[in-house]
Design a protein around this motif. Structure first.
Motif, mmCIF file in Angstrom:
data_model
loop_
_atom_site.group_PDB
_atom_site.id
_atom_site.type_symbol
_atom_site.label_atom_id
_atom_site.label_comp_id
_atom_site.label_asym_id
_atom_site.label_seq_id
_atom_site.Cartn_x
_atom_site.Cartn_y
_atom_site.Cartn_z
ATOM 1 N N LEU A 306 16.640 -75.632 6.712
ATOM 2 C CA LEU A 306 15.546 -75.913 7.643
ATOM 3 C C LEU A 306 14.329 -75.063 7.317
ATOM 4 O O LEU A 306 13.192 -75.550 7.341
ATOM 5 C CB LEU A 306 16.000 -75.645 9.077
ATOM 6 N N ALA A 307 14.554 -73.794 6.993
ATOM 7 C CA ALA A 307 13.444 -72.915 6.625
ATOM 8 C C ALA A 307 12.747 -73.430 5.369
ATOM 9 O O ALA A 307 11.515 -73.406 5.270
ATOM 10 C CB ALA A 307 13.960 -71.498 6.414
ATOM 11 N N ALA A 308 13.532 -73.915 4.414
ATOM 12 C CA ALA A 308 12.944 -74.475 3.194
ATOM 13 C C ALA A 308 12.167 -75.751 3.501
ATOM 14 O O ALA A 308 11.070 -75.979 2.967
ATOM 15 C CB ALA A 308 14.038 -74.748 2.165
ATOM 16 N N ALA A 309 12.732 -76.601 4.370
ATOM 17 C CA ALA A 309 12.053 -77.849 4.725
ATOM 18 C C ALA A 309 10.736 -77.573 5.442
ATOM 19 O O ALA A 309 9.772 -78.335 5.302
ATOM 20 C CB ALA A 309 12.970 -78.696 5.608
ATOM 21 N N ALA A 310 10.688 -76.489 6.212
ATOM 22 C CA ALA A 310 9.455 -76.137 6.924
ATOM 23 C C ALA A 310 8.338 -75.769 5.961
ATOM 24 O O ALA A 310 7.152 -75.857 6.307
ATOM 25 C CB ALA A 310 9.718 -74.981 7.887
ATOM 26 N N GLU A 311 8.716 -75.367 4.751
ATOM 27 C CA GLU A 311 7.728 -75.046 3.713
ATOM 28 C C GLU A 311 7.430 -76.265 2.848
ATOM 29 O O GLU A 311 6.844 -76.143 1.776
ATOM 30 C CB GLU A 311 8.250 -73.896 2.848
ATOM 31 N N HIS A 312 7.880 -77.434 3.310
ATOM 32 C CA HIS A 312 7.620 -78.713 2.642
ATOM 33 C C HIS A 312 8.302 -78.814 1.280
ATOM 34 O O HIS A 312 7.814 -79.492 0.378
ATOM 35 C CB HIS A 312 6.109 -78.942 2.485
ATOM 36 N N ASP A 313 9.444 -78.140 1.152
ATOM 37 C CA ASP A 313 10.234 -78.298 -0.066
ATOM 38 C C ASP A 313 10.875 -79.692 -0.088
ATOM 39 O O ASP A 313 11.015 -80.348 0.945
ATOM 40 C CB ASP A 313 11.345 -77.240 -0.131
ATOM 41 N N GLU A 314 11.278 -80.125 -1.277
ATOM 42 C CA GLU A 314 11.967 -81.406 -1.407
ATOM 43 C C GLU A 314 13.327 -81.342 -0.692
ATOM 44 O O GLU A 314 13.922 -80.259 -0.599
ATOM 45 C CB GLU A 314 12.181 -81.749 -2.882
#
Length: 331
Positions: A306-314
């Motif tokens: 979720l933290a990675a997705a919040a940074e707009h990661d794939e």
């Protein structure tokens, strides 16, 4: 009147911007200054207005987690892992349980959307992910938990349940059992259908082995007890000689019903295997063989995704492999 951020700045002889940095990005401020600001906060009894901060950032520091049944120890452990990892990231986890009800799931998603949560972790009730898609399109990242989302816009963390079902059925066949039964439901739950699919694939590779499917309305001890009573009422030659339950709660209910009168013995008459390897499995009256999932690790990984997705990661997908844990119920 409650102290405000300007009062803290004046008491610590720093700017309002410095106080803000101490609260939100302390690594940008000299340690001595951080200490001075915190001393002023303690003296004045300042409490940060999270509502105002949320309005400014348009995102709270709360993560929503919706599971199928928080009463299931598997999901309790998932929540525990998520909560511990979230705390390390200065996030708070809010919980909801859908009870396998799509309308209840949507209601929770709508409520958490109104709270502008940092992100959503959800174990979906069905394959209809439209509400999650809407949420993510508006900037709130979504991670599917206990469900592989490969091919979707969502990150996900899951266990290979098809492999788990195969492990369970293969184990029962290896102990000489030939009349297997799968107990679980509703089959609209991906976890249930995948575990059944794995069991069917394994049985197909063992000549002479049959697999009866016994549907249940829910994955609970009471549902398992009902099935166990039905099996016990059959003539011995009409009973399965092994039962694979879609989770441990069902298996514990089946075990209770089979052993209640003492006329059916586990594993002599019926071998029994569950899924999840919750704590109750090893402490059952007949210790329960189970397929283990890394439940706490799933929760931890979900927060990281979720933290990675919040940074707009794939989108990223983590799929753990299940493990067979053999105990007395199949020995």
């Amino acid at each position: 009147m409650a102290a405000g951020i300007r009062d803290v700045a004046a008491a610590a002889s720093v700017s309002v911007g410095t106080v803000s940095n101490v609260l939100n990005a302390p690594h940008k401020v000299a340690p001595a200054t951080v200490e001075r600001v915190h001393a002023a906060i303690d003296k004045l009894g300042f409490v940060r207005n999270d509502a105002a901060r949320q309005l400014k950032a348009n995102r709270s520091r709360c993560v929503a987690l919706i599971v199928l049944d928080i009463g299931n120890p598997f999901f309790t452990d998932v929540a525990r892992g998520a909560e511990r990892r979230a705390a390390q990231l200065d996030l708070t986890v809010l919980f909801g349980t859908s009870d396998d009800d799509a309308a209840r799931e949507r209601s929770y998603i709508d409520a958490f959307d109104e709270q502008r949560v940092f992100g959503l972790l959800v174990s979906p009730v069905s394959d209809d992910l439209s509400r999650m898609l809407t949420l993510q399109s508006r900037g709130t990242p979504v991670v599917l938990v206990d469900r592989d989302a490969t091919g979707t816009p969502f990150s996900s963390v899951a266990v290979d349940d098809v492999a788990g079902g195969r492990l369970a059925a293969d184990h029962l066949c290896s102990t000489g059992r030939r009349r297997l039964a799968f107990v679980g439901g509703p089959r609209t739950l991906r976890q249930v259908s995948d575990r059944l699919q794995g069991a069917q694939a394994a049985v197909a590779e063992h000549p002479g082995v049959t697999l009866e499917v016994v549907d249940t309305a829910e994955l609970s001890v009471l549902a398992g007890r009902t099935v166990g009573e039905q099996l016990r009422a059959r003539r011995p030659e009409d009973r399965p000689d092994a039962v694979f339950c879609a989770n441990d709660l069902l298996a514990i209910g089946v075990l209770q019903a089979l052993t209640l009168m003492g006329d059916v013995q586990v594993p002599r008459d019926i071998a029994l295997i569950g899924y999840d390897d919750i704590d109750f499995a090893r402490s059952a009256v007949v210790p329960l063989t189970s397929i283990r999932q890394p439940s706490t690790q799933i929760g931890t990984a979900a927060i990281d995704l979720l933290a990675a997705a919040a940074e707009h990661d794939e989108p990223q997908h983590i799929v753990y492999q299940p493990e067979l844990v053999v105990r007395a119920s199949t020995a």
